[in-house]
Design a protein around this motif. Structure first.
Motif, PDB file in Angstrom:
ATOM      1  N   MET A  26     -46.833  28.037 -18.450  1.00 21.03           N
ATOM      2  CA  MET A  26     -47.003  28.620 -17.116  1.00 21.03           C
ATOM      3  C   MET A  26     -45.993  29.714 -16.835  1.00 21.03           C
ATOM      4  SD  MET A  26     -46.864  26.723 -13.429  1.00 21.03           S
ATOM      5  CE  MET A  26     -47.083  27.664 -11.909  1.00 21.03           C
ATOM      6  N   THR A  27     -44.731  29.486 -17.211  1.00 23.34           N
ATOM      7  CA  THR A  27     -43.667  30.392 -16.806  1.00 23.34           C
ATOM      8  C   THR A  27     -43.005  31.121 -17.967  1.00 23.34           C
ATOM      9  OG1 THR A  27     -41.908  28.725 -16.939  1.00 23.34           O
ATOM     10  CG2 THR A  27     -43.162  28.831 -14.900  1.00 23.34           C
ATOM     11  N   TRP A 120     -29.967  30.174  -7.874  1.00 18.81           N
ATOM     12  CA  TRP A 120     -29.293  31.236  -7.132  1.00 18.81           C
ATOM     13  C   TRP A 120     -30.019  32.567  -7.321  1.00 18.81           C
ATOM     14  CZ3 TRP A 120     -26.089  32.072  -3.334  1.00 18.81           C
ATOM     15  CH2 TRP A 120     -25.434  33.306  -3.220  1.00 18.81           C
ATOM     16  N   ARG A 121     -30.423  32.846  -8.552  1.00 17.83           N
ATOM     17  CA  ARG A 121     -31.145  34.099  -8.823  1.00 17.83           C
ATOM     18  C   ARG A 121     -32.492  34.133  -8.126  1.00 17.83           C
ATOM     19  NH1 ARG A 121     -31.869  35.409 -14.871  1.00 17.83           N
ATOM     20  NH2 ARG A 121     -32.743  37.278 -13.920  1.00 17.83           N
ATOM     21  N   SER A 122     -33.132  32.978  -7.984  1.00 15.84           N
ATOM     22  CA  SER A 122     -34.431  32.957  -7.310  1.00 15.84           C
ATOM     23  C   SER A 122     -34.313  33.308  -5.835  1.00 15.84           C
ATOM     24  CB  SER A 122     -35.086  31.573  -7.459  1.00 15.84           C
ATOM     25  OG  SER A 122     -34.416  30.598  -6.670  1.00 15.84           O
ATOM     26  N   ALA A 227     -43.217  31.071  -8.587  1.00 14.17           N
ATOM     27  CA  ALA A 227     -41.826  31.074  -8.133  1.00 14.17           C
ATOM     28  C   ALA A 227     -41.442  29.712  -7.556  1.00 14.17           C
ATOM     29  CB  ALA A 227     -41.624  32.171  -7.088  1.00 14.17           C
ATOM     30  N   GLY A 228     -42.330  29.123  -6.750  1.00 13.11           N
ATOM     31  CA  GLY A 228     -42.053  27.803  -6.190  1.00 13.11           C
ATOM     32  C   GLY A 228     -41.996  26.732  -7.257  1.00 13.11           C
ATOM     33  N   PHE A 229     -42.882  26.836  -8.255  1.00 13.97           N
ATOM     34  CA  PHE A 229     -42.895  25.865  -9.348  1.00 13.97           C
ATOM     35  C   PHE A 229     -41.600  25.951 -10.150  1.00 13.97           C
ATOM     36  CE2 PHE A 229     -43.949  24.444 -13.645  1.00 13.97           C
ATOM     37  CZ  PHE A 229     -44.596  23.243 -13.385  1.00 13.97           C
ATOM     38  N   ARG A 230     -41.145  27.168 -10.437  1.00 11.50           N
ATOM     39  CA  ARG A 230     -39.897  27.338 -11.178  1.00 11.50           C
ATOM     40  C   ARG A 230     -38.725  26.735 -10.424  1.00 11.50           C
ATOM     41  NH1 ARG A 230     -39.580  31.489 -15.243  1.00 11.50           N
ATOM     42  NH2 ARG A 230     -37.433  31.844 -14.619  1.00 11.50           N
ATOM     43  N   ARG A 231     -38.679  26.959  -9.096  1.00 12.18           N
ATOM     44  CA  ARG A 231     -37.580  26.404  -8.307  1.00 12.18           C
ATOM     45  C   ARG A 231     -37.599  24.878  -8.345  1.00 12.18           C
ATOM     46  NH1 ARG A 231     -38.515  30.999  -4.922  1.00 12.18           N
ATOM     47  NH2 ARG A 231     -40.033  29.833  -3.689  1.00 12.18           N
ATOM     48  N   ALA A 232     -38.802  24.292  -8.300  1.00 12.38           N
ATOM     49  CA  ALA A 232     -38.910  22.838  -8.352  1.00 12.38           C
ATOM     50  C   ALA A 232     -38.419  22.307  -9.711  1.00 12.38           C
ATOM     51  CB  ALA A 232     -40.361  22.407  -8.111  1.00 12.38           C
ATOM     52  N   VAL A 233     -38.788  22.993 -10.796  1.00 11.80           N
ATOM     53  CA  VAL A 233     -38.354  22.574 -12.125  1.00 11.80           C
ATOM     54  C   VAL A 233     -36.839  22.697 -12.256  1.00 11.80           C
ATOM     55  CG1 VAL A 233     -38.444  23.125 -14.591  1.00 11.80           C
ATOM     56  CG2 VAL A 233     -40.552  23.058 -13.243  1.00 11.80           C
ATOM     57  N   PHE A 234     -36.278  23.790 -11.761  1.00 12.74           N
ATOM     58  CA  PHE A 234     -34.826  23.974 -11.851  1.00 12.74           C
ATOM     59  C   PHE A 234     -34.086  22.953 -10.998  1.00 12.74           C
ATOM     60  CE2 PHE A 234     -35.815  28.548 -13.015  1.00 12.74           C
ATOM     61  CZ  PHE A 234     -35.477  28.377 -14.340  1.00 12.74           C
TER      62      PHE A 234
END
Length: 248
Positions: A26-27, A120-122, A227-234
């Motif tokens: 996905m990412t 932080w970068r997000s 973007a939301g999915f990446r933040r959740a994974v991080f």
């Protein structure tokens, strides 16, 4: 072997592998980092590496061949692979001197740094600054060490190349060639030290999860906010990293 995988904790590792390759599809990042950081909560790192590294070769080998025309050969041969290979060899040789507790703590600190930086970068999304060659090579060597220890050189290598002038397509293809090359070397090392053969039945059992993860990742890529999915994974990785760094 199937009976063993149907019991915890190897069943949990299968779930983590599925999540990892779904996220990768996905990412574009993190198959080993995600599976290893979550799996290390329930299994020794040294038991998982001979399973996760050969699995990664299957996907990166296909992608490396498919995207070979986009890889930056000059950056690979002059900047990345020499330092990464030397660092990977050093990390692999250092591995036996560290106990599982030390490995988990060091890996946890790496994941905490990586996840916190990406979160932080997000939010801030700063523009990468140009870096000198010595700075880049130093961090690339450090990335190789973490790859030799945990097969997870990605966080530091991405940081090392943050100021490099590579467009998105060349950056992705170049990194994929790096992972295929280094993970092939690690798999050969696992073959020599005898840890690969006992892991092969598990590798075979987990292989069907890779295409499932790719299909799920493609579906999620079209339907879910990346973007939301990446933040959740991080955020999950940050919690896992904290648990590994301070296990007591």
């Amino acid at each position: 072997m199937l009976a063993e995988l149907a019991t915890s904790p190897w069943l949990l590792l299968g779930a983590f592998i599925l999540l990892a390759y779904t996220t990768e599809a996905m990412t574009g990042f993190g198959s080993i980092v995600i599976a290893l950081s979550l799996g290390a909560l329930v299994l020794p790192i040294e038991a998982m590496l001979p399973v996760l590294v050969p699995l990664n070769i299957v996907m990166t080998g296909f992608l490396a061949w498919r995207l070979r025309g986009h890889a930056d050969r000059d950056a690979l041969l002059r900047l990345i692979l020499p330092a990464m290979t030397a660092g990977t060899a050093a990390g692999y040789l250092l591995h036996p001197w560290l106990g599982d507790a030390a490995l988990k703590t060091l890996f946890g600190l790496l994941i905490v740094w990586f996840a916190a930086r990406e979160l932080w970068r997000s939010v801030r999304a700063p523009l990468p600054a140009a870096r000198g060659r010595v700075w880049t090579q130093g961090w690339t060597l450090a990335a190789g060490v973490t790859h030799g220890l945990f097969a997870s050189g990605g966080p530091l290598l991405v940081y090392a190349l943050s100021g490099a002038r590579l467009d998105k397509a060349r950056f992705r293809a170049t990194l994929i060639v790096v992972w295929f090359t280094l993970n092939s070397l690690l798999t050969a090392a696992f073959l020599v030290d005898g840890s690969l053969w006992p892991a092969l039945p598990r590798v075979a059992a987990y292989l069907p999860l890779l295409p499932v993860g790719v299909i799920l990742g493609e579906v999620l890529h079209r339907r879910v906010d990346e973007a939301g999915f990446r933040r959740a994974v991080f955020a999950v990785l940050l919690a896992a990293g904290l648990a590994l760094a301070w296990p007591y």
